[in-house]
Write an enzyme that holds these catalytic residues in place. Structure first.
Site, mmCIF file in Angstrom:
data_model
loop_
_atom_site.group_PDB
_atom_site.id
_atom_site.type_symbol
_atom_site.label_atom_id
_atom_site.label_comp_id
_atom_site.label_asym_id
_atom_site.label_seq_id
_atom_site.Cartn_x
_atom_site.Cartn_y
_atom_site.Cartn_z
ATOM 1 N N LYS A 1 -10.927 8.666 3.321
ATOM 2 C CA LYS A 1 -10.960 8.027 4.649
ATOM 3 C C LYS A 1 -11.105 9.102 5.721
ATOM 4 C CE LYS A 1 -8.110 4.748 2.315
ATOM 5 N NZ LYS A 1 -9.015 3.599 2.189
ATOM 6 N N TRP B 1 -0.983 -2.749 0.621
ATOM 7 C CA TRP B 1 -0.765 -1.442 -0.010
ATOM 8 C C TRP B 1 0.705 -1.197 -0.281
ATOM 9 C CZ3 TRP B 1 -4.520 0.055 -2.708
ATOM 10 C CH2 TRP B 1 -5.832 -0.208 -2.305
ATOM 11 N N ASP C 1 2.843 6.783 2.576
ATOM 12 C CA ASP C 1 1.454 6.670 2.127
ATOM 13 C C ASP C 1 0.577 6.711 3.382
ATOM 14 O OD1 ASP C 1 -1.069 5.934 1.384
ATOM 15 O OD2 ASP C 1 -0.493 4.047 0.421
HETATM 16 C C1 LIG Z 1 -2.963 2.715 2.518
HETATM 17 C C2 LIG Z 1 -3.633 2.878 1.192
HETATM 18 N N1 LIG Z 1 -2.900 3.236 0.125
HETATM 19 C C3 LIG Z 1 -3.459 3.390 -1.082
HETATM 20 C C4 LIG Z 1 -4.802 3.186 -1.289
HETATM 21 C C5 LIG Z 1 -5.364 3.383 -2.651
HETATM 22 O O1 LIG Z 1 -6.045 4.580 -2.655
HETATM 23 P P1 LIG Z 1 -6.876 5.111 -3.895
HETATM 24 O O2 LIG Z 1 -8.093 4.267 -3.978
HETATM 25 O O3 LIG Z 1 -7.160 6.541 -3.483
HETATM 26 O O4 LIG Z 1 -6.031 5.022 -5.098
HETATM 27 C C6 LIG Z 1 -5.612 2.812 -0.218
HETATM 28 C C7 LIG Z 1 -7.045 2.600 -0.424
HETATM 29 O O5 LIG Z 1 -7.762 2.073 0.386
HETATM 30 C C8 LIG Z 1 -4.997 2.663 1.055
HETATM 31 O O6 LIG Z 1 -5.736 2.297 2.104
#
Ligand SMILES: Cc1ncc(COP(=O)(O)O)c(C=O)c1O
Length: 359
Positions: A195, A102, A171
Site C-alpha cells: 500500500k 481486518w 496492524d
Molecule cells: C489492514 C490490513 N491488514 C491486513 C491485510 C492483509 O495483508 P496481506 O495481504 O499482506 O496479508 C490487509 C490487506 O489489504 C489490510 O488492509
C-alpha cells in the site's frame, strides 16, 4: 503510453519517479552489470541496499535503537499468527479491538493460540465508528492489545492512540507512512508493503527489542522475530527486489519532505473527496466524521443499479480500481501517498459529471 490514476487498495500505486528509477537500473544496477533481482542477498551490493532502506525507514518514522526493524514475507496476514506466537504463552489472555474486517481476521487467527478478549466492537454499528475508549473492557493481565489503526475495507481510522498497560500491537498495513506517528507508544507495528511501502511480497515488522526472545517453542522458525532479528532479516532468501523498491520509495518520501509533508497533502486530498461526497446529494460515506480514513474512502451511489455504469465510465476516464471490496460492495477510492492530488481532482470531476448525467 499514458499512465492511469490507480485507486487500488493494494497492490497500490507506486510513485512514478520510483518506477522510472527502477526501470533505469533494471538491467544494470549502478554499473555493476546485473539487476538487483539477480544479486545474492548476501552480496555487498544487496546488503548495502537493505541496510540503507532500513536506515531511511528509521529516519522517516523516528524509530530508535530500542526497536528492531524486520523485512519479512508472508504478508500482514502471517503476522496475525506471528503476533500471538511471539508475544504470549499458551493460554494467555490477549486483548483485541474489533473495528472491521481486518480486525476480525486478526482475532480469528489469534483464537488458535490464545484466549482472546474482544475489548470493544463496532460490528453492531456496521463498523462505521470506533468504540469510545472509556467503553473498552480491558483485561487486567493481557499479554498485549491488538488493534487496526486503519481499516482498509471499512475506511475507518484511529486518530488517537490507545493508552494501555499492555504492549500495543498495531496492524498499520494501510496507514503506515501516511503521517507521523510516535513509534515509542508501540510494542509491535506491522504492515504489508503493497500500500504505502512498495510492492507486494514484503512485510515490515517493527518490534521493541525487549519483546524479542519470548516466542513459544512451537513457533515456526520463519515466524520467529528473534530469528529474523538475529539474521538481519536474511535467515532465508528475502524478497530482494521488493526490499530494493521499498528503499526507493523511502528515498522518494524523504525528498517529498518526509511524513509531515505527506500528512499535509494526504489531509488535503481526503478533505476534498469527503467534502465533495458529503455535499453531492448523490454519493455518501457511512463513517462517522471523526474516524474517516485518510487513505481509504468508501462511498456508495444513491442508486446501486448505477454502479456498473459508474465503474465503466471511470475506467474509460483512466480512473482505475474504484470498486469496493467484495465483502461490502459500493465504491472505494484508496488515496495512498503515491496517488497524486491531481488524481483526486480528476476523480471528483468525473463523479460530478456522472452525478449530473444520472441524478
Ligand atoms: C489492514 C490490513 N491488514 C491486513 C491485510 C492483509 O495483508 P496481506 O495481504 O499482506 O496479508 C490487509 C490487506 O489489504 C489490510 O488492509
Amino acid at each position: 503510453m499514458a499512465r492511469v490514476y490507480n485507486f487500488c487498495a493494494g497492490p497500490a500505486a507506486i510513485p512514478e519517479a520510483v518506477l522510472s528509477q527502477a526501470k533505469d537500473e533494471l538491467l544494470d544496477w549502478r554499473g555493476r552489470g546485473l539487476s538487483v533481482m539477480e544479486m545474492s542477498h548476501r552480496s555487498e551490493e544487496m546488503v548495502s541496499i537493505a541496510s540503507e532502506a532500513e536506515a531511511d525507514l528509521r529516519e522517516l518514522m523516528g524509530i530508535s535503537d530500542d526497536y528492531a526493524v524486520l523485512f519479512l514475507q508472508g504478508g500482514a496476514s502471517s503476522q496475525f499468527s506471528a503476533v500471538p506466537l511471539n508475544l504470549c504463552e499458551e493460554g494467555a489472555t490477549v486483548d483485541y479491538v474489533n473495528t472491521g474486517q481486518w480486525s476480525k481476521k486478526a482475532i480469528k487467527e489469534a483464537k488458535r493460540y490464545a484466549n482472546v478478549n474482544v475489548v470493544a466492537s463496532s460490528e453492531a454499528d456496521n463498523f462505521a465508528s470506533i468504540p469510545a475508549f472509556d467503553s473498552w473492557q480491558l483485561s487486567d493481565d493481557a499479554a498485549y492489545l491488538h488493534y487496526t489503526p486503519n481499516e482498509t475495507i471499512g475506511g475507518v481510522e484511529f486518530f488517537w492512540t490507545p493508552e494501555v498497560q499492555a504492549p500495543l500491537v498495531a496492524d498499520m498495513s494501510s496507514t503506515i507512512l501516511s503521517r507521523p506517528i510516535d513509534v515509542n507508544q508501540f510494542g509491535v507495528i506491522y504492515a504489508g508493503a503493497q500500500k504505502n511501502i512498495g510492492p507486494a511480497g514484503l512485510t515490515i515488522v517493527i518490534v521493541r527489542k525487549d519483546l524479542l526472545g519470548k516466542s513459544r517453542a512451537i513457533t515456526p522458525t520463519m515466524l520467529d522475530y528473534q530469528t529474523a532479528a538475529d539474521n538481519d532479516s536474511m535467515y532465508n532468501t528475502p524478497p530482494t527486489l521488493a526490499w530494493y523498491l521499498s528503499g526507493l520509495v523511502f528515498k522518494w518520501l524523504k525528498a517529498q519532505g518526509g511524513l509531515e509533508a505527506m500528512e499535509v497533502v494526504n489531509r488535503r486530498k481526503a478533505e476534498k473527496l469527503y467534502g465533495y461526497i458529503d455535499g453531492s446529494g448523490f454519493y455518501s460515506n457511512p463513517v462517522e466524521v471523526a474516524s474517516r480514513s485518510l487513505m481509504n474512502v468508501p462511498f456508495v451511489l444513491a442508486d446501486s443499479g448505477l454502479d456498473k455504469a459508474f465503474l465503466a465510465g471511470a475506467d474509460d476516464a483512466g480512473l482505475l480500481n474504484l470498486k469496493g471490496h467484495r465483502s461490502v460492495g459500493g465504491m472505494r477510492a484508496s488515496i495512498y501517498n503515491a496517488v497524486p492530488e491531481a488524481a483526486v481532482d480528476a476523480l471528483i470531476d468525473y463523479m460530478k459529471d456522472f452525478a449530473r448525467e444520472n441524478g
